[in-house]
Structure formats: structure tokens, C-alpha cells
Scaffold this active site. Structure first.
Site, PDB file in Angstrom:
ATOM      1  N   GLY A 109      47.736  20.791  50.820  1.00  0.00           N
ATOM      2  CA  GLY A 109      48.823  20.030  51.420  1.00  0.00           C
ATOM      3  C   GLY A 109      48.385  19.075  52.501  1.00  0.00           C
ATOM      4  N   ASP A 268      45.879  32.674  48.705  1.00  0.00           N
ATOM      5  CA  ASP A 268      45.427  31.285  48.659  1.00  0.00           C
ATOM      6  C   ASP A 268      44.399  30.985  49.745  1.00  0.00           C
ATOM      7  OD1 ASP A 268      48.062  31.603  50.122  1.00  0.00           O
ATOM      8  OD2 ASP A 268      47.469  29.656  50.905  1.00  0.00           O
ATOM      9  N   ASN A 269      44.152  31.949  50.629  1.00  0.00           N
ATOM     10  CA  ASN A 269      43.129  31.792  51.663  1.00  0.00           C
ATOM     11  C   ASN A 269      41.898  32.650  51.397  1.00  0.00           C
ATOM     12  OD1 ASN A 269      44.782  30.031  53.081  1.00  0.00           O
ATOM     13  ND2 ASN A 269      45.624  31.619  54.395  1.00  0.00           N
TER      14      ASN A 269
END
EC number: 2.7.7.-
Length: 508
Positions: A109, A268-269
Site C-alpha cells: 500500500g 502478511d508481515n
């Protein structure tokens, strides 16, 4: 907020023209894996700080940045205002679980992957974090702020110096362009460096869409580019899962041993290569509290310090589910995780704790002694880093009042401390190790310097006023965390009273 128009600074001096040998392997995947787009220009960028070690990985001469025009040109490239020759800017798509809840499509993002730079030691991908909106910004502005960029930059390099698997950071570039968070702040871009930024969530994305072909393409990409030896396995995808589980276990064992808290261990990390990824709300343990929550946004304590090993396992099970089309029955795949992750974490953590305590061998009763040690830390609220560093200086042969004072003074209950020290010395005696050699090993294992929140806060406050010298000094100290460095002695101090109210959250 309207993106800034290109400024005159974008056509500044050509004093520094990068010569980087790009090899954009991720960009050769099908177009559905990403969106190609250029970063959004940042007005009048300036260099805040750069890492000598990461620059060396890329073959960049950091000493040239002492020249004002060269530094200005360098900032233009790493703000994203000019394309690095050979780069191919894109934003990757992925999905993930956030705080244990499926969040759906996410993606880069506010990050732009420029591509990989081929070096003798391998390929290092460059990613600009904070370089503007992408299709995955989800109504956000795509920017990072100076505060969070300095924190990520310093911690990436500090973790590498501590020997913990991590992404790296080349530099921070700032700008006076305003960005609104809880308050109005200024923009910055941090250049992150890693062999790959593929995440657990990259696999979850395609699985959630029932796109088994893309799951396989991504697994093949990871194997062929980063784990080629696994291709020779009879079951390469099970071998990949095993590799990820083992590396993740080793990484989290390092976190626990040094007292690091990630703060937002969403899927997602989590790096598919077992690297510490995405430094947002992080912290290092100070007064020991196993249940400490470093992320103010984590109101349920999902990512508390003592929960990190369990969450690593949970995240790997989510990855296993995402790869189920490749690894066969879920029960069998879960067995892989249980054996590979749990085995790697437990064995490596025990090895690291033995080293912290100065033990060279495995002895009966070690696990019980380790538990007693952590119970002592908890009960006495001892500073985690200071305790092990002071212990490293003590004699193991006999009580030495002069040397022991540095550790004994940390205890609220001296009798409990003395009893523990007696047990420690009795355990050391089982090895008959050389005291000097043992002390040297411990001093090379237990850091004197970590990135304490209050140290980062001081550097950030000065940087907001335009003085970046404290960022540079702190980086210089953290590059050698095991050395005494008398000129940086104040950086080893316990947090001052004013630091008690410092908080970090998901906006950090």
C-alpha cells in the site's frame, strides 16, 4: 491529500548516478502478481542517514555522500523522484490474517519494489517504503513519516548487527511535505533491502481466490530463485514448507533470546525466507515482563512477548493451509510444521540461552534452571539486557564482591539474587571451563546496546528539528552492540523517568 507535483529539485544535480546491476526476477512473474507504477515524487528530499554496511552490500560508496551535491542527488533517487537505471518499479499484491482475522486483499500500500540488484553475495531487492499511493493503499495516502522511518531504519540495522535474520535498510530520505497521522508530521522514505519480500500472505492471496496455479507459480519462484537445493528433493514443496518452518523457528528463537518484540505478527508481515520483516510497533524488553505488549494497538495482547512462539506456529499453519494444493493432506502438512518449527525453535532457543548464561555443554537440569532464571527476571523486574551483560563480567570460579556488585545492585531482593548466583556458579563448575574464555564468549553473545525506545525517541525529536546527528550516532553505536564503546556509555543506561509514557502503535 493531493500528491505533490514534481518540484525543481527533481532535476537537481547529476552528482551521483547509481551503477546498480538490476535483475528484476519478481517482475518476470505474470502481471497478476503486481501492478507496475512509478513512485510519487516527493518535494525537496534530503538525506537523513545511510547505513555503511547495507551500502557495501550493494556496492555503493557511502563516503561519497559527504559531498553535498552527491547527497542531494542520492536523495532524489531514493525518494523515488528519479528512476534508478535498470529498475522496474512495481507494487506487489498479497493478502493475510491481521490480529488473527482474515483481512482479505492487502498488498504494497505504500511500498514500491524497484527490483533486485545482482551482487557477488546474491541478489538484493530494493523497496521504497513511503513512496506514494498504489492500487493496494486502501484509502491510505501511501506515505511513511519521519518518525516511523527512522525507527525502521535503526532497528533493521541493529537486528543485523545482533546476528538476527532480518531485512536491511539502506537509508532514510526525508521531506518537509506534510503527512497527517494522529498529528501533522513530515514525510520520509526508507529504502528496505532483502533477497525477497515474498510473505506468507503472498500465498494466502492466491489460495483465497482458489488459484492453485498461481500458488504453484509462487512456490516455484521461491524455490528456483532462493532455495534451489530444494528442487532436488522428492517432494520440493514439502521441503519448502519445512525450510520456512525451520527458519521461522530459528528467527523467533533469536527474538526471544535477545528480548525483541515484533508487535504485529500478522501473516502478511511474515517473510517466506525467515527474515524479520516490517518494523512497525516493535520494542526490546527492558524491565522483564513475559506478558509485555509493545504495540499499544494490540489491546488483547495477541502479540505479547511470551505469545510470539505460539503465533509463529499459528502463522505457519495459515501458510500450510494456503499451500494445501501442493503439500497434500493437511494433517500430514501440519505434522511438518509441528516437527520442523517446534524442533528448530526449541533447540535453537535452548542453545542461545545456554550461550547467554555461559554454558558450553548440555547438562541434566538445564531446563529447570532456565525456568528459574526467567522466573527470577520476572519477579525482580530486572532489565533483560543489563542483567545478562553484567553477568558476562562475573567470575564463575568464586564470589567476587567487586565484580558481583554490578549485578547484585540490580536485584530488589539481594538474597534471591545471591541464591541464584550460587546455582549459576555450581552449574558452571560442571564444565570446568576457562573463566576468561567463558567471559569473552558471553560478552560476544550478550549485547550491551539495544535500540531502546527512549534512545529512538531522542533521535527522532532531534531529527524533527532538522538535526540528524543523533540518528547517525545511534546507528554508529548499534553497529557494534557487543563492544564496550565507552564514548556511547550513556546509550546503555536504563530508561529515564520521562520515557515511562512512551507508546508505539500500528501508526509507528
Amino acid at each position: 491529500m493531493t500528491p505533490p507535483a514534481p518540484s525543481e529539485s527533481i532535476i537537481a544535480s547529476e552528482a551521483w548516478v547509481p551503477q546498480l546491476n538490476f535483475d528484476n526476477s519478481f517482475g518476470r512473474l505474470p502481471a497478476s502478481f503486481y501492478t507496475r507504477l512509478a513512485p510519487t515524487p516527493l518535494p525537496a528530499p534530503y538525506l537523513v542517514c545511510a547505513s555503511p554496511e547495507t551500502a557495501a552490500l550493494l556496492g555503493i560508496d557511502i563516503e561519497a555522500l559527504a559531498d553535498t551535491e552527491t547527497a542531494r542527488s542520492f536523495a532524489e533517487y531514493f525518494a523515488g523522484n528519479r528512476p534508478l537505471p535498470g529498475s522496474d518499479s512495481l507494487a506487489a499484491v498479497y493478502s493475510g490474517h491481521q490480529f488473527g482475522v482474515w483481512a482479505g486483499q492487502l498488498g504494497d500500500g505504500r511500498a514500491h519494489l524497484l527490483g533486485g540488484v545482482r551482487m557477488p553475495d546474491g541478489i538484493f531487492e530494493l523497496q521504497l517504503k513511503g513512496a506514494g499511493e498504489t492500487p493496494y493503499s486502501r484509502r491510505a495516502d501511501g506515505r511513511a513519516v519521519l518518525r516511523s522511518s527512522i525507527r525502521e531504519f535503526l532497528c533493521s540495522e541493529a537486528m543485523a548487527a545482533l546476528g538476527i535474520p532480518t531485512t536491511r535498510a539502506l537509508c532514510v530520505v526525508g521531506s518537509n511535505y506534510p503527512v497527517r497521522r494522529e498529528t501533522m508530521e513530515t514525510a520520509a522514505v526508507v529504502t528496505r533491502v532483502a533477497p525477497s519480500f515474498v510473505r506468507f500472505g503472498s500465498f494466502e492471496h492466491w489460495n483465497s481466490l482458489d488459484r492453485d496455479a498461481e500458488v504453484k507459480q509462487l512456490a516455484d519462484y521461491v524455490i528456483d530463485n532462493f532455495r534451489p537445493a530444494l528442487r532436488d528433493s522428492d517432494k520440493p514443496y514439502e521441503a519448502l514448507l519445512t525450510d520456512v518452518a525451520q527458519r521461522t523457528g530459528i528467527m523467533i528463537a533469536h527474538w526471544q533470546a535477545v528480548g525483541f518484540m515484533h508487535g504485529v505478527m500478522n501473516t502478511d508481515n511474515m517473510s517466506i525466507l525467515g527474515l524479520t520483516l516490517d518494523y512497525g510497533p516493535f520494542g526490546f524488553m527492558e524491565a522483564f515482563d513475559a506478558a509485555h505488549i509493545c504495540n499499544h494497538s494490540d489491546d488483547r495482547g495477541r502479540y505479547a512477548f511470551h505469545q510470539q512462539p505460539r503465533i509463529g506456529h499459528w502463522n505457519l499453519l495459515a501458510l500450510t493451509h494456503a499451500m494445501r494444493s501442493l503439500v497434500g493432506p493437511l494433517e500430514e502438512a501440519r505434522d511438518i510444521i509441528d516437527k520442523a518449527y517446534v524442533g528448530a525453535f526449541e533447540s535453537h532457543f535452548m542453545q542461545l540461552i545456554r550461550a547467554k548464561l555461559g554454558f558450553n555443554t548440555e547438562q541434566p537440569g538445564d531446563e529447570e534452571f532456565f525456568s528459574e532464571t526467567f522466573n527470577l527476571l520476572q519477579a525482580q523486574h530486572l532489565d533483560y539486557t543489563s542483567f545478562f551483560r553484567a553477568l558476562s563480567h562475573l567470575s564463575g570460579n568464586a564470589r567476587d564482591a567487586r565484580l558481583d556488585a554490578g549485578l547484585r545492585d540490580q536485584f530488589l531482593d539481594r538474597e534471591s539474587g545471591d541464591a541464584w548466583l550460587q546455582q549459576w556458579r555450581e552449574r558452571l563448575a560442571l564444565e570446568a571451563s576457562d573463566d576468561g574464555a567463558r567471559q569473552a564468549r558471553m560478552l560476544a553473545t550478550n549485547p550491551k546496546y539495544i535500540l531502546r525506545n527512549w534512545l529512538a525517541e531522542v533521535a527522532i525529536r532531534e531529527a524533527r528539528g532538522g538535526d540528524f546527528s543523533e540518528v547517525a550516532r545511534l546507528l554508529d553505536c548499534l553497529r557494534k552492540p557487543f563492544d564496550e564503546q565507552p564514548h556511547y556509555q550513556s546509550y546503555a543506561a536504563l530508561p529515564p523517568d520521562w520515557a515511562a509514557g512512551l507508546e508505539v502503535s500500528c501508526s509507528s
